[in-house]
Scaffold this motif. Structure first.
Motif, PDB file in Angstrom:
ATOM      1  N   LEU A  23      36.865  43.005  43.382  1.00 59.47           N
ATOM      2  CA  LEU A  23      36.198  42.677  42.123  1.00 59.47           C
ATOM      3  C   LEU A  23      35.370  41.395  42.247  1.00 59.47           C
ATOM      4  O   LEU A  23      34.259  41.312  41.711  1.00 59.47           O
ATOM      5  N   VAL A  27      31.120  40.907  41.644  1.00 57.07           N
ATOM      6  CA  VAL A  27      30.447  39.868  40.848  1.00 57.07           C
ATOM      7  C   VAL A  27      29.634  38.954  41.770  1.00 57.07           C
ATOM      8  O   VAL A  27      28.486  38.611  41.468  1.00 57.07           O
ATOM      9  N   CYS A  44      32.443  33.277  44.729  1.00 53.39           N
ATOM     10  CA  CYS A  44      33.055  34.181  43.743  1.00 53.39           C
ATOM     11  C   CYS A  44      34.291  34.866  44.314  1.00 53.39           C
ATOM     12  O   CYS A  44      35.314  34.971  43.642  1.00 53.39           O
ATOM     13  N   CYS A  48      38.137  34.180  43.008  1.00 52.72           N
ATOM     14  CA  CYS A  48      38.865  35.339  42.491  1.00 52.72           C
ATOM     15  C   CYS A  48      40.179  35.539  43.252  1.00 52.72           C
ATOM     16  O   CYS A  48      41.234  35.747  42.643  1.00 52.72           O
ATOM     17  N   VAL A 105      35.269  34.850  36.824  1.00 55.19           N
ATOM     18  CA  VAL A 105      35.764  35.337  38.114  1.00 55.19           C
ATOM     19  C   VAL A 105      37.219  34.903  38.307  1.00 55.19           C
ATOM     20  O   VAL A 105      38.047  35.668  38.802  1.00 55.19           O
ATOM     21  N   ILE A 108      39.313  37.177  36.205  1.00 53.35           N
ATOM     22  CA  ILE A 108      39.448  38.474  36.872  1.00 53.35           C
ATOM     23  C   ILE A 108      40.535  38.393  37.934  1.00 53.35           C
ATOM     24  O   ILE A 108      41.418  39.250  38.020  1.00 53.35           O
ATOM     25  N   THR A 124      35.553  42.691  34.889  1.00 53.19           N
ATOM     26  CA  THR A 124      34.504  42.738  35.919  1.00 53.19           C
ATOM     27  C   THR A 124      33.293  43.507  35.404  1.00 53.19           C
ATOM     28  O   THR A 124      32.147  43.057  35.554  1.00 53.19           O
TER      29      THR A 124
END
Length: 158
Positions: A23, A27, A44, A48, A105, A108, A124
């Motif tokens: 995910l 992004v 990112c 995450c 992020v 997520i 997401t």
């Protein structure tokens, strides 16, 4: 061998970290495509995955009554990362969308690490839609809005 199998099958990180990786990559790839220098692909994904690891540790090792403090600490820490992406150039402020994306992020990743798979996937999708679809709308609004009066004009009105 049995202990290794119990660890692999019982460790929630096995599911959460790869999901966070996937995910975060989605992004981050969008941010790279849009040429966002501050929060591209690798930042990112790293944010995450780290948030997923922290969430997994909290979900598996922290007393339920302390989970809010743990997740709050992650959100605060990521807020400092996002603050580094915000810059002031005269009267303009740049980087707010990048900072918000960094925060999203992390959320997520936290959801992925806490085994909230559906929430992580939906967030997401929302982040991608916001960054992809609302950018053209924002440009259209900025082109169509009336010009702001100068400071001299405002002084005459007041």
């Amino acid at each position: 061998m049995e202990a290794l199998l119990r660890w692999v099958l019982g460790d929630t990180t096995i599911a959460g970290l790869p999901l966070a990786f996937l995910l975060g990559t989605l992004v981050g790839a969008e941010r790279e495509w849009q040429q966002s220098n501050a929060a591209g692909l690798r930042p990112c994904v790293l944010i995450c995955v780290a948030a997923a690891a922290f969430a997994d540790l909290m979900a598996t090792r922290v007393e339920p009554s302390n989970l809010g403090a743990g997740f709050g600490a992650v959100a605060t820490g990521v807020g400092f990362l996002g603050a580094g992406a915000i810059m002031r150039e005269g009267a303009n402020v740049r980087g707010l969308s990048t900072a918000a994306t960094i925060w999203c992020v992390a959320a997520i990743g936290a959801q992925a690490g806490a085994q909230e798979t559906v929430g992580a996937i939906w967030l997401t999708i929302l982040v991608l839609l916001i960054n992809l679809l609302l950018r053209p709308l924002q440009r259209l609004i900025r082109r169509k809005r009336p010009a702001q009066p100068s400071a001299d004009d405002r002084a005459l009105d007041g």
